[in-house]
Design a protein around this motif. Structure first.
Motif, PDB file in Angstrom:
ATOM      1  N   ARG A  39       0.820  -1.208   0.000  1.00 48.53           N
ATOM      2  CA  ARG A  39       0.000   0.000   0.000  1.00 48.53           C
ATOM      3  C   ARG A  39       0.862   1.269   0.000  1.00 48.53           C
ATOM      4  NH1 ARG A  39      -4.332   0.745   4.731  1.00 48.53           N
ATOM      5  NH2 ARG A  39      -2.868   2.307   5.449  1.00 48.53           N
ATOM      6  N   ARG A  40       2.184   1.070   0.036  1.00 50.10           N
ATOM      7  CA  ARG A  40       3.154   2.164   0.096  1.00 50.10           C
ATOM      8  C   ARG A  40       2.946   3.025   1.340  1.00 50.10           C
ATOM      9  NH1 ARG A  40       6.098   1.863  -4.338  1.00 50.10           N
ATOM     10  NH2 ARG A  40       5.202   1.251  -6.314  1.00 50.10           N
ATOM     11  N   ASP A  41       2.757   2.327   2.462  1.00 51.72           N
ATOM     12  CA  ASP A  41       2.529   2.987   3.745  1.00 51.72           C
ATOM     13  C   ASP A  41       3.611   2.529   4.725  1.00 51.72           C
ATOM     14  OD1 ASP A  41       1.572   4.194   6.018  1.00 51.72           O
ATOM     15  OD2 ASP A  41      -0.457   3.371   5.861  1.00 51.72           O
ATOM     16  N   SER A  42       4.841   2.966   4.449  1.00 56.84           N
ATOM     17  CA  SER A  42       5.988   2.565   5.268  1.00 56.84           C
ATOM     18  C   SER A  42       5.839   2.926   6.745  1.00 56.84           C
ATOM     19  CB  SER A  42       7.278   3.168   4.705  1.00 56.84           C
ATOM     20  OG  SER A  42       7.525   2.665   3.420  1.00 56.84           O
ATOM     21  N   PRO A  43       5.288   4.091   7.097  1.00 56.62           N
ATOM     22  CA  PRO A  43       5.156   4.402   8.525  1.00 56.62           C
ATOM     23  C   PRO A  43       4.317   3.384   9.305  1.00 56.62           C
ATOM     24  CG  PRO A  43       4.920   6.410   7.243  1.00 56.62           C
ATOM     25  CD  PRO A  43       4.943   5.256   6.269  1.00 56.62           C
ATOM     26  N   GLN A  44       3.381   2.717   8.629  1.00 57.97           N
ATOM     27  CA  GLN A  44       2.602   1.663   9.296  1.00 57.97           C
ATOM     28  C   GLN A  44       3.390   0.359   9.364  1.00 57.97           C
ATOM     29  OE1 GLN A  44      -0.150   1.781  10.867  1.00 57.97           O
ATOM     30  NE2 GLN A  44      -1.292   3.535  10.114  1.00 57.97           N
ATOM     31  N   ALA A  45       4.217   0.088   8.365  1.00 58.68           N
ATOM     32  CA  ALA A  45       4.976  -1.166   8.316  1.00 58.68           C
ATOM     33  C   ALA A  45       6.132  -1.172   9.313  1.00 58.68           C
ATOM     34  CB  ALA A  45       5.512  -1.410   6.908  1.00 58.68           C
ATOM     35  N   ILE A  46       6.773  -0.033   9.511  1.00 57.47           N
ATOM     36  CA  ILE A  46       7.998   0.039  10.320  1.00 57.47           C
ATOM     37  C   ILE A  46       7.818  -0.497  11.744  1.00 57.47           C
ATOM     38  CG2 ILE A  46       9.620   1.681  11.396  1.00 57.47           C
ATOM     39  CD1 ILE A  46       9.649   3.147   8.660  1.00 57.47           C
ATOM     40  N   ARG A  98      11.774  -9.433  18.659  1.00 58.45           N
ATOM     41  CA  ARG A  98      11.543 -10.816  19.100  1.00 58.45           C
ATOM     42  C   ARG A  98      12.493 -11.808  18.434  1.00 58.45           C
ATOM     43  NH1 ARG A  98       6.596 -11.543  21.660  1.00 58.45           N
ATOM     44  NH2 ARG A  98       5.375  -9.641  21.802  1.00 58.45           N
ATOM     45  N   ARG A  99      12.871 -11.544  17.208  1.00 62.60           N
ATOM     46  CA  ARG A  99      13.737 -12.437  16.446  1.00 62.60           C
ATOM     47  C   ARG A  99      14.837 -11.639  15.756  1.00 62.60           C
ATOM     48  NH1 ARG A  99      10.448 -17.121  15.670  1.00 62.60           N
ATOM     49  NH2 ARG A  99       9.893 -17.594  17.797  1.00 62.60           N
ATOM     50  N   PRO A 100      15.856 -11.208  16.490  1.00 65.18           N
ATOM     51  CA  PRO A 100      16.902 -10.370  15.906  1.00 65.18           C
ATOM     52  C   PRO A 100      17.715 -11.069  14.814  1.00 65.18           C
ATOM     53  CG  PRO A 100      17.416 -10.932  18.188  1.00 65.18           C
ATOM     54  CD  PRO A 100      16.038 -11.435  17.915  1.00 65.18           C
ATOM     55  N   GLU A 101      17.635 -12.373  14.725  1.00 66.34           N
ATOM     56  CA  GLU A 101      18.399 -13.108  13.714  1.00 66.34           C
ATOM     57  C   GLU A 101      17.743 -13.085  12.337  1.00 66.34           C
ATOM     58  OE1 GLU A 101      15.352 -15.975  15.272  1.00 66.34           O
ATOM     59  OE2 GLU A 101      16.638 -14.478  16.184  1.00 66.34           O
ATOM     60  N   ARG A 102      16.557 -12.521  12.217  1.00 66.61           N
ATOM     61  CA  ARG A 102      15.824 -12.512  10.941  1.00 66.61           C
ATOM     62  C   ARG A 102      16.399 -11.464   9.996  1.00 66.61           C
ATOM     63  NH1 ARG A 102      10.453 -14.567  10.524  1.00 66.61           N
ATOM     64  NH2 ARG A 102      10.717 -13.827   8.386  1.00 66.61           N
ATOM     65  N   GLU A 103      17.382 -11.864   9.187  1.00 64.93           N
ATOM     66  CA  GLU A 103      18.028 -10.946   8.249  1.00 64.93           C
ATOM     67  C   GLU A 103      17.067 -10.463   7.170  1.00 64.93           C
ATOM     68  OE1 GLU A 103      21.853 -12.141   6.771  1.00 64.93           O
ATOM     69  OE2 GLU A 103      22.347 -13.100   8.689  1.00 64.93           O
ATOM     70  N   ASP A 104      16.147 -11.330   6.745  1.00 68.91           N
ATOM     71  CA  ASP A 104      15.177 -10.918   5.735  1.00 68.91           C
ATOM     72  C   ASP A 104      14.316  -9.761   6.237  1.00 68.91           C
ATOM     73  OD1 ASP A 104      14.016 -12.770   7.600  1.00 68.91           O
ATOM     74  OD2 ASP A 104      12.342 -13.099   6.218  1.00 68.91           O
ATOM     75  N   VAL A 105      13.934  -9.825   7.497  1.00 69.08           N
ATOM     76  CA  VAL A 105      13.121  -8.763   8.076  1.00 69.08           C
ATOM     77  C   VAL A 105      13.963  -7.501   8.262  1.00 69.08           C
ATOM     78  CG1 VAL A 105      11.721  -8.077  10.078  1.00 69.08           C
ATOM     79  CG2 VAL A 105      11.547 -10.403   9.161  1.00 69.08           C
ATOM     80  N   ALA A 106      15.223  -7.664   8.633  1.00 70.60           N
ATOM     81  CA  ALA A 106      16.114  -6.504   8.776  1.00 70.60           C
ATOM     82  C   ALA A 106      16.252  -5.774   7.444  1.00 70.60           C
ATOM     83  CB  ALA A 106      17.479  -6.938   9.308  1.00 70.60           C
ATOM     84  N   GLN A 107      16.422  -6.522   6.355  1.00 75.16           N
ATOM     85  CA  GLN A 107      16.529  -5.898   5.031  1.00 75.16           C
ATOM     86  C   GLN A 107      15.218  -5.210   4.641  1.00 75.16           C
ATOM     87  OE1 GLN A 107      19.281  -5.465   3.210  1.00 75.16           O
ATOM     88  NE2 GLN A 107      20.330  -6.398   4.946  1.00 75.16           N
ATOM     89  N   PHE A 108      14.123  -5.847   4.947  1.00 72.75           N
ATOM     90  CA  PHE A 108      12.805  -5.276   4.692  1.00 72.75           C
ATOM     91  C   PHE A 108      12.669  -3.956   5.460  1.00 72.75           C
ATOM     92  CE2 PHE A 108       7.987  -6.554   5.028  1.00 72.75           C
ATOM     93  CZ  PHE A 108       7.620  -5.403   4.367  1.00 72.75           C
ATOM     94  N   GLU A 156      12.194  -0.008   4.188  1.00 73.34           N
ATOM     95  CA  GLU A 156      11.071   0.826   4.630  1.00 73.34           C
ATOM     96  C   GLU A 156      11.576   2.126   5.263  1.00 73.34           C
ATOM     97  OE1 GLU A 156       7.620   0.012   3.904  1.00 73.34           O
ATOM     98  OE2 GLU A 156       9.013  -1.087   2.619  1.00 73.34           O
ATOM     99  N   TYR A 157      12.677   2.043   6.014  1.00 73.88           N
ATOM    100  CA  TYR A 157      13.288   3.272   6.558  1.00 73.88           C
ATOM    101  C   TYR A 157      13.676   4.210   5.415  1.00 73.88           C
ATOM    102  CZ  TYR A 157      13.945   1.609  11.421  1.00 73.88           C
ATOM    103  OH  TYR A 157      13.780   1.198  12.712  1.00 73.88           O
ATOM    104  N   ARG A 158      14.284   3.655   4.385  1.00 69.28           N
ATOM    105  CA  ARG A 158      14.712   4.479   3.252  1.00 69.28           C
ATOM    106  C   ARG A 158      13.521   5.131   2.547  1.00 69.28           C
ATOM    107  NH1 ARG A 158      19.264   0.266   1.302  1.00 69.28           N
ATOM    108  NH2 ARG A 158      20.941   1.063   2.593  1.00 69.28           N
TER     109      ARG A 158
END
Length: 193
Positions: free
Chosen positions: A156-163, A172-182, A186-188
């Protein structure tokens, strides 16, 4: 124990001897069976009717019927099964269902279990392992829903809601590199380098 067993393995039953060993560890099997009979009789008498009716006994097999009941783990599992896959837009009903699933998740399945187990069996049973497995399951389901809702907001191009959703997953899961990249992407999108 029956509730946790139903959460871990829906619609499967527990043999009386397993339940007797869990409830009364370290004593003679004959005494275990006798105490279990008494305890089940007490439960059938003392529990409210709607809950007592959910304890199903079929010979030597017992189970707690939670499929028909309102049970948070069952709802969380069904919501994740129905909606967690995919990465596009969700319907309004899907968003509401995921948000309800996220809100229902209380952070830890049976948080008082460790104390109950210590008082009843001195930690000698195997139920603690089963409770830990259900805690992991519910955490995984919760993370799936957070991640799915974040993908909806991305579509939906709503990064402030996704962040915040992605930050919670990483907390909860700091090892999730895929989520970190995501999250980085979104920050960018919001100009946060």
């Amino acid at each position: 124990f029956l509730l946790t067993h139903a959460a871990a393995r829906p619609r499967s039953a527990v043999h009386r001897q397993v339940l007797a060993e869990e409830a009364f560890p370290g004593i003679d099997p004959e005494q275990q069976r006798g105490r279990l009979r008494g305890r089940l009789s007490d439960l059938q008498r003392d529990l409210p009717g709607v809950l007592a009716d959910r304890v199903k006994v079929d010979g030597d097999l017992l189970r707690l019927d939670v499929e028909a009941a309102e049970f948070d783990v069952t709802r969380l599992r069904h919501t994740a099964d129905e909606l967690a896959a995919g990465s596009g837009l969700l319907t309004d009903a899907g968003i509401k269902a995921i948000e309800a699933g996220i809100a229902t998740y209380a952070g830890e399945y049976l948080p008082i279990w460790d104390e109950v187990e210590r008082q009843t069996t001195g930690g000698r049973g195997s139920a603690g392992d089963l409770v830990r497995a259900v805690r992991t399951l519910t955490e995984d389901l919760h993370i799936q829903l957070l991640n799915r809702l974040a993908h909806h907001y991305r579509a939906r191009r709503d990064s402030p809601q996704a962040i915040p959703l992605l930050e919670e997953v990483l907390r909860r899961r700091p090892e999730r590199e895929d989520v970190a990249q995501f999250l980085i992407s979104e920050y960018r999108e919001t100009g946060q380098t």
